[in-house]
Each structure stands twice: as C-alpha cells, then as structure tokens.
Enzyme design. Structure first.
Site, short mmCIF file in Angstrom:
data_model
loop_
_atom_site.label_atom_id
_atom_site.label_comp_id
_atom_site.label_asym_id
_atom_site.label_seq_id
_atom_site.Cartn_x
_atom_site.Cartn_y
_atom_site.Cartn_z
CB SER A 1 -2.81 5.71 -4.80
OG SER A 1 -1.57 6.17 -5.79
CE1 TYR B 1 0.16 1.33 -2.80
CE2 TYR B 1 0.45 2.46 -4.74
CZ TYR B 1 0.21 2.62 -3.42
OH TYR B 1 0.02 3.47 -2.73
N1 LIG Z 1 3.74 8.03 -0.30
C1 LIG Z 1 3.04 8.21 -1.50
O1 LIG Z 1 3.51 8.44 -2.35
C2 LIG Z 1 1.75 7.62 -1.49
C3 LIG Z 1 1.06 8.02 -2.66
C4 LIG Z 1 -0.35 7.30 -2.79
C5 LIG Z 1 -0.81 6.81 -1.87
N2 LIG Z 1 -0.08 6.38 -0.62
C6 LIG Z 1 -0.96 5.90 0.44
O2 LIG Z 1 -0.83 6.33 1.67
C7 LIG Z 1 -1.11 5.56 2.73
C8 LIG Z 1 0.10 6.01 3.71
O3 LIG Z 1 1.48 5.53 3.33
P1 LIG Z 1 2.67 6.75 3.44
O4 LIG Z 1 3.19 7.15 2.13
O5 LIG Z 1 2.48 7.58 4.53
O6 LIG Z 1 3.55 5.65 3.88
P2 LIG Z 1 4.46 5.32 5.27
O7 LIG Z 1 5.13 6.45 5.70
O8 LIG Z 1 5.30 4.09 4.88
O9 LIG Z 1 3.24 4.91 6.26
C9 LIG Z 1 2.55 3.69 6.23
C10 LIG Z 1 1.82 3.38 7.51
O10 LIG Z 1 0.96 2.09 7.43
C11 LIG Z 1 1.44 1.67 8.63
N3 LIG Z 1 1.18 0.00 8.28
C12 LIG Z 1 1.82 -0.80 7.09
N4 LIG Z 1 1.22 -1.85 7.28
C13 LIG Z 1 0.65 -2.20 8.37
C14 LIG Z 1 -0.15 -3.15 8.85
N5 LIG Z 1 0.00 -4.42 8.62
N6 LIG Z 1 -0.90 -2.92 10.18
C15 LIG Z 1 -0.91 -1.80 11.04
N7 LIG Z 1 -0.12 -0.57 9.98
C16 LIG Z 1 0.34 -0.85 8.97
C17 LIG Z 1 2.98 1.90 8.92
O11 LIG Z 1 3.07 1.65 10.34
P3 LIG Z 1 3.90 0.51 10.98
O12 LIG Z 1 5.24 0.08 10.18
O13 LIG Z 1 4.29 1.02 12.46
O14 LIG Z 1 2.73 -0.51 11.37
C18 LIG Z 1 2.83 3.24 8.68
O15 LIG Z 1 2.29 3.80 9.75
C19 LIG Z 1 -0.85 4.07 2.08
O16 LIG Z 1 -1.92 3.48 1.94
C20 LIG Z 1 -0.22 4.30 0.62
O17 LIG Z 1 -0.67 3.51 -0.10
C21 LIG Z 1 1.18 6.82 -0.39
#
Ligand SMILES: NC(=O)c1ccc[n+]([C@@H]2O[C@H](COP(=O)([O-])OP(=O)(O)OC[C@H]3O[C@@H](n4cnc5c(N)ncnc54)[C@H](OP(=O)(O)O)[C@@H]3O)[C@@H](O)[C@H]2O)c1
Length: 285
Positions: A144, A157
């Site tokens: 991130s 986080y």
């Molecule tokens: N959105 C932002 O602003 C942002 C910014 C910087 C970094 N990120 C990073 O981007 C990555 C993806 O996040 P996103 O923004 O795409 O959010 P998201 O839509 O909530 O996606 C998170 C994904 O992780 C999976 N997941 C969570 N816990 C899990 C577990 N214990 N086992 C297996 N799968 C798991 C969820 O799938 P299931 O619930 O189906 O398991 C989902 O597919 C994360 O690492 C987050 O920290 C996001």
C-alpha cells in the site's frame, strides 16, 4: 524489451473482489491463465466465468490464506491443473481502523497473519518451487502507499504493509540470479470492498471509500490492475499508480515534520469523527 505474457500462468490470492479480481481480468486480457484464490466460492466462480469469456483458462481454489497448509494446497493445485506457474500475486488482505492502544492483541496478530505471514509463506514456497524447476518467475505482494507513511488509526495496517515492502525488497535481490522478479504494489485509495470490510471489522460506518479521501487520489481497481500488468511486461521493484502520493511519500521521508503537520490534522479529524459515532466507540474498549 517488453516481456511477452501470452500462455503464462498466474496465481492470485484475494481474487474474489476488488484489485485481485480486476488483476485477474487484466492478466487474462494479456493472455495469462489464472488460478483464483479466496474464501467466497460464488464470487470466485463469477470471476472465473469472466476470464473464460476473455478466452483464457481459470481455476478456482477456495480457502483461507492464513491456514498454513493452504499455501501448499494452492501451489499443488496450480501445478496439477496447469502443469506449472509463472506469476504469483499475493493480494489477499484487509484493514482495520483503530488506535494502536485500543487494539486487541488477537486482532493485531490476525491482521499480520493474513496480510504479512501468509504472503511471505506463499512467495517463499513459490520461490523454492521455481528455483527447483529452474523456471523464471514473477512474484508480487499487494502492499500500500501506507507502507511509506503511517496514519492515525491505521498504525497496525500500515505496519503489515511496511513489512511486506521490506520483505519484497530483500527477496528481489536474493532471487535475481534465479531470474525471479519480485515487486511490491502500492495502491492509493481504491474503490473496492476494502473500506466497507474495514468499517465492519472496526465497528465504524463506512462506504466504498473514506469520506475524507480527496477525489484526486481515488482510483479504480482496474487502474491498479493495469499497472501490475505493465510491471509484468517491464519489471520494476515497486508498482505505483499515483505520482503525487509517491512524491509526497519521498517528501515525508526527507522532511518528517511535514508529515507530522498533516497527521496532526488527521488525528483531530479522526477524534471528531469518533465523538460523533456512538456505535463505533461502543465497540472500542
Ligand atoms: N482498496 C484500497 O484502497 C487499497 C489501498 C492499498 C492497498 N490495498 C490492498 O489491496 C489488497 C486487496 O484489497 P482490495 O482493495 O481489493 O479489497 P477487497 O475487495 O476487500 O479484496 C480483498 C480480497 O482479499 C480476500 N481475503 C481477505 N481475507 C482473506 C483470507 N483470510 N483468505 C483468503 N482471502 C482473503 C477477499 O476474499 P474473500 O472474502 O472471498 O476471502 C478479497 O478477495 C489488500 O491487500 C489491501 O490491503 C487496498
């Protein structure tokens, strides 16, 4: 010269929504077959269907990344189904907004387990298998922009994300001689389920993006996905999708007092928000 991606096989965790799902589709468009990993089978099957509609193969593996045997199972499944793998994107993760002194030890450890330890386990085992097979590869973790500067209520986080970046930087040079690329990905605010999931875990209200996020910094998961595919074609150590935030993070490192000014304002805003959200404070011990 740009690398060709046609016919490669990628494993993506957290592929059921957001950045993971968008990256799976972007990779398929670039000619890559994908192994989709997450806990929600129905969502994974939807993503798999969209990949097949793009003319590529998709294989679904359901499970929790924090279960230690899951890592071996995911890699075994990829090898059984496609014969090998070339790319691994460890993307599954979540956030929780809470001051560090109010955070339960179990919550802190659980977040590190999913965001950090499971990512390290997956990339480490992937590297071992690629080296053994003498295959080149590309390993990525979704860190991130907060890996570079922490914020109030985001300390835990941000710590998981900084730890991911540190591991990737070392692995990049440890594996260079084996032709295995390693990169960390540094998205800014991205419109995914991340914020509603984080709000639910934190006991706060939350929509698709935080109210205070400046529009300029809000981006789509497709934008992050395209940057990741660009990195697969032309490898680099860090994938960024906002030049302004990247430059700001450099400025904050050089002049920490500027970050202090910004964060003091942010801390005041957070405490005003908490004061007006009785349901949130009720859950905080
Ligand atoms: N959105 C932002 O602003 C942002 C910014 C910087 C970094 N990120 C990073 O981007 C990555 C993806 O996040 P996103 O923004 O795409 O959010 P998201 O839509 O909530 O996606 C998170 C994904 O992780 C999976 N997941 C969570 N816990 C899990 C577990 N214990 N086992 C297996 N799968 C798991 C969820 O799938 P299931 O619930 O189906 O398991 C989902 O597919 C994360 O690492 C987050 O920290 C996001």
């Amino acid at each position: 010269m740009a690398r060709t991606l046609e016919g490669k096989v990628a494993i993506i965790t957290g592929a059921s929504s957001g950045i993971g799902a968008a990256t799976a589709r972007a990779m398929a468009t670039a000619g890559i077959d994908v192994v989709l990993v997450a806990r929600r089978r129905d969502k994974l099957e939807e993503v798999a269907k969209s990949i097949r509609n793009l003319g590529r193969r998709a294989h679904v593996v359901v499970g929790d990344v924090s279960d230690t045997p899951h890592v071996t199972a995911v890699l075994d499944e990829a090898e059984r189904h496609f014969g090998h793998f070339d790319i691994v994107f460890s993307n599954a993760g979540y956030g929780m907004e809470r001051p560090v002194h109010l955070m339960e030890d179990a919550d802190l450890r659980a977040m590190f387990e999913v965001n950090f330890f499971s990512s390290v386990a997956l990339l480490r085992e992937s590297a071992i298998r690629l080296r053994r097979a003498k295959r080149p590869g590309h390993l990525l973790m979704c860190s991130s922009c907060l890996s570079k500067f922490s914020m109030p209520d985001q300390g835990a986080y941000a710590a998981t994300k900084a730890a991911q970046e540190a591991i990737c930087r070392a692995m990049r040079f440890e594996l260079a001689a084996d032709h295995i690329e390693v990169a960390s990905v540094h998205p800014v605010t991205t419109t995914t389920e991340f914020f509603s999931e984080s709000a639910q875990r934190s006991g706060t209200k939350g929509g698709s993006v935080p109210d205070h996020a400046p529009k300029l910094f809000v981006q789509s998961p497709e934008r992050v996905a395209d940057a990741i595919v660009a990195c697969l074609r032309r490898p680099r150590s860090e994938v960024w999708t906002s030049h302004i935030v990247r430059l700001s993070s450099a400025l904050f490192t050089a002049f920490p007092w500027i970050l202090d000014l910004v964060l003091r304002r942010e801390a005041r805003r957070q405490s005003r928000r908490r004061a007006h959200a009785p349901s949130a404070t009720a859950k905080v011990p």
